[in-house]
Motif scaffolding. Structure first.
Motif, PDB file in Angstrom:
ATOM      1  N   ARG A   1       0.826  -1.200   0.000  1.00 36.76           N
ATOM      2  CA  ARG A   1       0.000   0.000   0.000  1.00 36.76           C
ATOM      3  C   ARG A   1       0.862   1.253   0.000  1.00 36.76           C
ATOM      4  NH1 ARG A   1      -2.840  -3.454   3.508  1.00 36.76           N
ATOM      5  NH2 ARG A   1      -1.529  -2.714   5.242  1.00 36.76           N
ATOM      6  N   MET A   2       0.406   2.187  -0.795  1.00 35.73           N
ATOM      7  CA  MET A   2       1.083   3.474  -0.799  1.00 35.73           C
ATOM      8  C   MET A   2       0.037   4.498  -0.381  1.00 35.73           C
ATOM      9  SD  MET A   2       3.903   4.886  -2.926  1.00 35.73           S
ATOM     10  CE  MET A   2       4.125   6.458  -3.685  1.00 35.73           C
ATOM     11  N   ASP A   3       0.336   5.291   0.628  1.00 32.80           N
ATOM     12  CA  ASP A   3      -0.650   6.222   1.181  1.00 32.80           C
ATOM     13  C   ASP A   3      -1.955   5.508   1.476  1.00 32.80           C
ATOM     14  OD1 ASP A   3       0.717   8.618   1.353  1.00 32.80           O
ATOM     15  OD2 ASP A   3       0.463   9.036  -0.793  1.00 32.80           O
ATOM     16  N   GLY A   4      -1.854   4.258   1.923  1.00 33.52           N
ATOM     17  CA  GLY A   4      -3.037   3.506   2.303  1.00 33.52           C
ATOM     18  C   GLY A   4      -3.769   2.831   1.167  1.00 33.52           C
ATOM     19  N   ARG A   5      -3.369   3.121  -0.079  1.00 28.91           N
ATOM     20  CA  ARG A   5      -4.059   2.511  -1.223  1.00 28.91           C
ATOM     21  C   ARG A   5      -3.203   1.404  -1.839  1.00 28.91           C
ATOM     22  NH1 ARG A   5      -5.573   7.716  -1.914  1.00 28.91           N
ATOM     23  NH2 ARG A   5      -3.729   8.123  -3.198  1.00 28.91           N
ATOM     24  N   ARG A   6      -3.857   0.304  -2.189  1.00 33.18           N
ATOM     25  CA  ARG A   6      -3.150  -0.827  -2.784  1.00 33.18           C
ATOM     26  C   ARG A   6      -2.540  -0.434  -4.138  1.00 33.18           C
ATOM     27  NH1 ARG A   6      -3.906  -6.720  -3.823  1.00 33.18           N
ATOM     28  NH2 ARG A   6      -5.477  -6.986  -2.217  1.00 33.18           N
ATOM     29  N   ILE A   7      -1.302  -0.820  -4.337  1.00 33.41           N
ATOM     30  CA  ILE A   7      -0.631  -0.515  -5.602  1.00 33.41           C
ATOM     31  C   ILE A   7      -1.129  -1.458  -6.681  1.00 33.41           C
ATOM     32  CG2 ILE A   7       1.578  -0.734  -6.797  1.00 33.41           C
ATOM     33  CD1 ILE A   7       2.880   0.509  -4.329  1.00 33.41           C
ATOM     34  N   ALA A   8      -1.673  -0.889  -7.747  1.00 29.89           N
ATOM     35  CA  ALA A   8      -2.266  -1.728  -8.786  1.00 29.89           C
ATOM     36  C   ALA A   8      -1.488  -1.681 -10.090  1.00 29.89           C
ATOM     37  CB  ALA A   8      -3.714  -1.297  -9.031  1.00 29.89           C
ATOM     38  N   ALA A   9      -0.798  -0.602 -10.350  1.00 32.38           N
ATOM     39  CA  ALA A   9      -0.141  -0.445 -11.655  1.00 32.38           C
ATOM     40  C   ALA A   9       1.070   0.469 -11.496  1.00 32.38           C
ATOM     41  CB  ALA A   9      -1.124   0.149 -12.661  1.00 32.38           C
ATOM     42  N   PRO A  10       1.968   0.448 -12.486  1.00 33.09           N
ATOM     43  CA  PRO A  10       3.092   1.386 -12.426  1.00 33.09           C
ATOM     44  C   PRO A  10       2.591   2.818 -12.566  1.00 33.09           C
ATOM     45  CG  PRO A  10       3.444  -0.305 -14.117  1.00 33.09           C
ATOM     46  CD  PRO A  10       2.020  -0.407 -13.682  1.00 33.09           C
ATOM     47  N   GLY A  11       3.361   3.754 -12.032  1.00 34.85           N
ATOM     48  CA  GLY A  11       2.963   5.152 -12.163  1.00 34.85           C
ATOM     49  C   GLY A  11       4.132   6.062 -11.850  1.00 34.85           C
ATOM     50  N   PRO A  12       4.056   7.305 -12.334  1.00 34.88           N
ATOM     51  CA  PRO A  12       5.165   8.241 -12.160  1.00 34.88           C
ATOM     52  C   PRO A  12       5.338   8.741 -10.723  1.00 34.88           C
ATOM     53  CG  PRO A  12       3.349   9.279 -13.336  1.00 34.88           C
ATOM     54  CD  PRO A  12       2.976   7.850 -13.155  1.00 34.88           C
ATOM     55  N   ASP A  13       4.445   8.333  -9.812  1.00 31.55           N
ATOM     56  CA  ASP A  13       4.666   8.678  -8.406  1.00 31.55           C
ATOM     57  C   ASP A  13       5.721   7.768  -7.790  1.00 31.55           C
ATOM     58  OD1 ASP A  13       2.984   6.498  -8.732  1.00 31.55           O
ATOM     59  OD2 ASP A  13       2.097   6.744  -6.731  1.00 31.55           O
ATOM     60  N   ARG A  14       6.108   6.718  -8.543  1.00 26.64           N
ATOM     61  CA  ARG A  14       7.177   5.810  -8.099  1.00 26.64           C
ATOM     62  C   ARG A  14       8.179   5.652  -9.228  1.00 26.64           C
ATOM     63  NH1 ARG A  14       3.441   1.640  -8.259  1.00 26.64           N
ATOM     64  NH2 ARG A  14       2.023   3.320  -8.760  1.00 26.64           N
ATOM     65  N   MET A  15       8.951   6.682  -9.497  1.00 30.65           N
ATOM     66  CA  MET A  15       9.928   6.598 -10.586  1.00 30.65           C
ATOM     67  C   MET A  15      11.050   5.625 -10.216  1.00 30.65           C
ATOM     68  SD  MET A  15       9.101   8.217 -13.265  1.00 30.65           S
ATOM     69  CE  MET A  15      10.618   8.468 -14.194  1.00 30.65           C
ATOM     70  N   THR A  16      11.375   4.762 -11.177  1.00 24.57           N
ATOM     71  CA  THR A  16      12.398   3.751 -10.931  1.00 24.57           C
ATOM     72  C   THR A  16      13.659   4.049 -11.737  1.00 24.57           C
ATOM     73  OG1 THR A  16      10.622   2.133 -10.682  1.00 24.57           O
ATOM     74  CG2 THR A  16      12.853   1.276 -10.905  1.00 24.57           C
ATOM     75  N   VAL A  17      14.802   3.918 -11.080  1.00 26.64           N
ATOM     76  CA  VAL A  17      16.082   3.914 -11.790  1.00 26.64           C
ATOM     77  C   VAL A  17      16.570   2.472 -11.784  1.00 26.64           C
ATOM     78  CG1 VAL A  17      18.448   4.756 -11.852  1.00 26.64           C
ATOM     79  CG2 VAL A  17      16.615   6.252 -11.057  1.00 26.64           C
ATOM     80  N   PHE A  18      16.727   1.898 -12.980  1.00 29.12           N
ATOM     81  CA  PHE A  18      17.105   0.495 -13.061  1.00 29.12           C
ATOM     82  C   PHE A  18      18.619   0.359 -13.154  1.00 29.12           C
ATOM     83  CE2 PHE A  18      12.888   0.938 -14.890  1.00 29.12           C
ATOM     84  CZ  PHE A  18      12.182  -0.075 -14.263  1.00 29.12           C
ATOM     85  N   GLN A  19      19.078  -0.859 -12.969  1.00 32.04           N
ATOM     86  CA  GLN A  19      20.514  -1.124 -13.092  1.00 32.04           C
ATOM     87  C   GLN A  19      20.954  -1.086 -14.551  1.00 32.04           C
ATOM     88  OE1 GLN A  19      21.821  -4.827 -11.304  1.00 32.04           O
ATOM     89  NE2 GLN A  19      23.598  -4.893 -12.635  1.00 32.04           N
ATOM     90  N   GLU A  20      20.084  -1.574 -15.442  1.00 32.15           N
ATOM     91  CA  GLU A  20      20.457  -1.727 -16.847  1.00 32.15           C
ATOM     92  C   GLU A  20      20.564  -0.369 -17.537  1.00 32.15           C
ATOM     93  OE1 GLU A  20      17.863  -3.245 -15.442  1.00 32.15           O
ATOM     94  OE2 GLU A  20      18.571  -5.321 -15.282  1.00 32.15           O
ATOM     95  N   PHE A  21      21.539  -0.268 -18.446  1.00 34.39           N
ATOM     96  CA  PHE A  21      21.752   0.989 -19.162  1.00 34.39           C
ATOM     97  C   PHE A  21      20.693   1.232 -20.233  1.00 34.39           C
ATOM     98  CE2 PHE A  21      26.521   0.410 -18.224  1.00 34.39           C
ATOM     99  CZ  PHE A  21      26.352   0.963 -16.967  1.00 34.39           C
ATOM    100  N   ASP A  22      19.941   0.181 -20.608  1.00 29.63           N
ATOM    101  CA  ASP A  22      18.981   0.368 -21.706  1.00 29.63           C
ATOM    102  C   ASP A  22      17.631   0.893 -21.229  1.00 29.63           C
ATOM    103  OD1 ASP A  22      17.984  -1.886 -20.521  1.00 29.63           O
ATOM    104  OD2 ASP A  22      18.432  -3.230 -22.178  1.00 29.63           O
ATOM    105  N   GLN A  23      17.623   1.562 -20.075  1.00 30.42           N
ATOM    106  CA  GLN A  23      16.365   2.123 -19.595  1.00 30.42           C
ATOM    107  C   GLN A  23      16.034   3.465 -20.259  1.00 30.42           C
ATOM    108  OE1 GLN A  23      16.707   3.494 -15.407  1.00 30.42           O
ATOM    109  NE2 GLN A  23      18.829   2.905 -15.681  1.00 30.42           N
TER     110      GLN A  23
END
Ligand SMILES: Nc1ncnc2c1ncn2[C@@H]1O[C@H](COP(=O)(O)OP(=O)(O)O)[C@@H](O)[C@H]1O
Ligand SMILES: [Mg+2]
Lengths: 271, 274
Positions: free
Chosen positions: A81-103
């Motif tokens: 849960r994020m802010d009490g709501r279940r996470i259902a899908a990707p979104g820009p409120d959780r930006m990810t930096v990946f290990q791979e250079f091809d991101q």
């Protein structure tokens, strides 16, 4: 320090609201030989402003957990849960930096990558997005490379673009999956220091994944150690601010403490 | 973070630079081939079987001057482009559906494995039954010849898009048609481009073959018809002139359109080596 079996992380300050909560999360992958449990019964919380590090050897389920928080895969059991709501899908409120250079999108320039993310992720008009993108690229030291295409950059520079892109969207939670693991040792140290500075300046909340103890101490405010096969929480360590300086006595001592309590246990094994 | 300085560039020697990027080796090979043709045809000395290169070029020249060949070529190209565009559009819809849903995925897999091996020209009898003798039949077989190889290439390209890149796209909240159009298509562009190339070659050869089989009416026939009637009148040099035209148009499209498209897209993006 708390030792396993520990199911709930400690929120440092009761007055700070919980941002993310993992509630008995298990994740397994369907494979030809049956289901493979990558993460089992993991619970913890992240409070706003915290930088939580998931520390563990390769294959212990760190990326799996991070992807579940990112919304890229669903837990087999439990809830995130994020802010009490279940996470259902990707979104820009959780930006990810990946290990791979091809991101990065190879067909867009450095500036284009960050601008596009702002246009799509924050629905900003082009001009405004471009101004913000330029500011962030300057902040990560890429002012001279805004018009370069990603394939012309070094690995470290690509990760800088990805970091600028993530910070530019001002996500509620930054997700980082071993962003420096594929860099040389010198570049990695420099990037750790610069990331720490950016996080402190912006007061970002982050979930950072790594297999390096020194990296965990350097960037985190709290460290959760994971055991492998399947990934379970083993112990948590708080990192006081004065411990964060490389070469300080606290740094070395905490490093040793994590090493002995977590990585030298026979059932856990070495990195 | 600390500033990173721009790198310095060193220029290559002038002659190298002038030849760089020009297909000069190809011209050498082509000249050798032309010489061999001319010599062999002279030695054979049978204009009905193999006219000399000179005779072929002069037949080509007069057919161009009379306006017959250009109008034939234009007729063929018009049909070709219509069929090609239609085929690519249907391929785009099919692969988008395949990328977005399991049903679409299964449907595309089944259809391509069924129809891709079927030579387009084998559908001509059916096309004639359904659409009669005329342009619609030609377009039908061209669509068939373009659709499956392009769809296969696109879909193969989609599947090869790195998972990290896909996640980076979905991280921004992209989904559905926008995800396909703004992430999958550009990421798979090298494969899509080679699919478009193959599709173009297939369409061209299908059209010429279909035109040879039935000339529509003499008034509106394309290059295939030009070749067919020239042969019937035993004007072998004109037959070769027609074939040469087919080759030249093919080279032009490959060398100008597809090459520039490659240069301004996937080469610039570093997705393929120049
Ligand atoms: N897509 C997948 N399918 C099947 N097994 C997977 C998949 N991804 C990861 N795993 C397995 O799950 C375990 C945890 O992987 P991962 O989360 O990548 O570990 P880490 O990031 O800590 O190195 C590993 O044993 C790995 O082999
Ligand atoms: Mg990993």
């Amino acid at each position: 320090m708390n030792v396993a079996p520990r199911l709930t992380g400690v929120v440092g300050d009761a007055a700070v609201p919980t941002l993310l909560e993992l509630d008995h999360v298990s994740i397994s992958y369907p494979t030809p030989d049956g289901n493979l449990t990558a993460v089992e019964d993991v619970s913890f919380k992240i409070a706003a402003g915290e930088r939580l590090v998931l520390l563990g050897p390769s294959g212990c389920g760190k990326s799996t957990l991070l992807r579940a928080v990112g919304g890229f895969l669903k837990p087999t059991a439990g809830e995130i849960r994020m802010d009490g709501r279940r996470i259902a899908a990707p979104g820009p409120d959780r930006m990810t930096v990946f290990q791979e250079f091809d991101q990065l999108l190879p067909w867009r320039t450095v500036l284009g990558n960050v601008r596009y993310a702002l246009e799509r992720g924050k629905s900003l008009p082009r001009r405004e997005a471009e101004a913000i993108a330029r500011r962030w690229l300057e902040r990560v030291g890429l002012k001279n490379f805004v018009d370069a295409f990603p394939h012309t950059l070094s690995g470290g520079m690509k990760q800088r673009v990805a970091i600028a892109r993530a910070f530019a969207l001002e996500p509620a939670l930054l997700l980082m999956d071993e962003p420096f693991a594929a860099l040389d040792a010198l570049t990695r140290r420099q990037m750790q220091d610069e990331l720490l500075k950016l996080c402190e300046e912006t007061g970002s909340t982050a979930l950072f994944v790594t297999h390096g103890i020194d990296e965990a101490i350097r960037v985190g405010t709290r460290i959760l150690a994971l055991t492998p096969h399947p990934g379970r929480l083993a112990a948590t360590f708080d990192v006081p601010p004065e411990t964060r300086a490389r070469g300080s006595s606290g740094f070395g001592e905490l490093e040793r403490r994590i090493q002995t309590t977590v990585f030298s246990t026979p059932e856990i094994g070495h990195v | 973070m600390s500033e990173i300085a721009t790198p310095k560039f060193v220029r290559a020697p002038t002659l190298r630079r002038a030849l760089e990027g020009t297909p000069w080796r190809r011209f050498v090979i082509l000249a050798g081939f032309a010489l061999a043709w001319e010599l062999y045809a002279r030695w054979l000395d049978n204009a009905l079987l193999l006219p000399t290169l000179g005779a072929t070029l002069s037949a080509l020249w007069s057919a161009i001057l009379s306006g017959e060949l250009p109008s034939r070529a234009l007729t063929s190209l018009r049909v070709l482009i219509t069929g090609y565009a239609l085929g690519v559009a249907v391929a785009a819809v099919l692969t988008t559906l395949a990328a977005l849903s399991r049903w679409g995925n299964e449907a595309l897999g089944l259809l391509t494995s069924m129809f891709n091996p079927l030579p387009a020209i084998a559908l001509l009898p059916i096309a004639l039954l359904w659409f009669g003798v005329g342009t619609p039949s030609l377009i039908f077989v061209i669509v068939h010849s373009v659709l499956w190889p392009v769809a296969l290439a696109c879909y193969g390209g989609f599947l090869a898009v790195p998972p990290t890149l896909q996640m980076a796209g979905r991280n921004l909240g992209l989904s559905g048609g926008r995800f396909v159009a703004e992430i999958l298509v550009p990421a798979a562009f090298p494969q899509i481009l080679s699919g478009l190339r193959i599709g173009w070659a297939f369409a061209w050869r299908t059209l010429i073959a279909a035109e040879l089989v039935f000339g529509v009416s003499a008034r509106s026939g394309g290059i295939g018809w030009f070749i067919y009637t020239s042969r019937a009148q035993l004007e072998t040099a004109s037959v070769f002139a027609g074939l040469l035209t087919v080759i030249l148009i093919g080279l032009l499209v490959e060398g100008v359109i597809f090459r520039s498209l490659t240069r301004i897209t996937v080469q610039r993006w570093g997705q393929v080596q120049p």
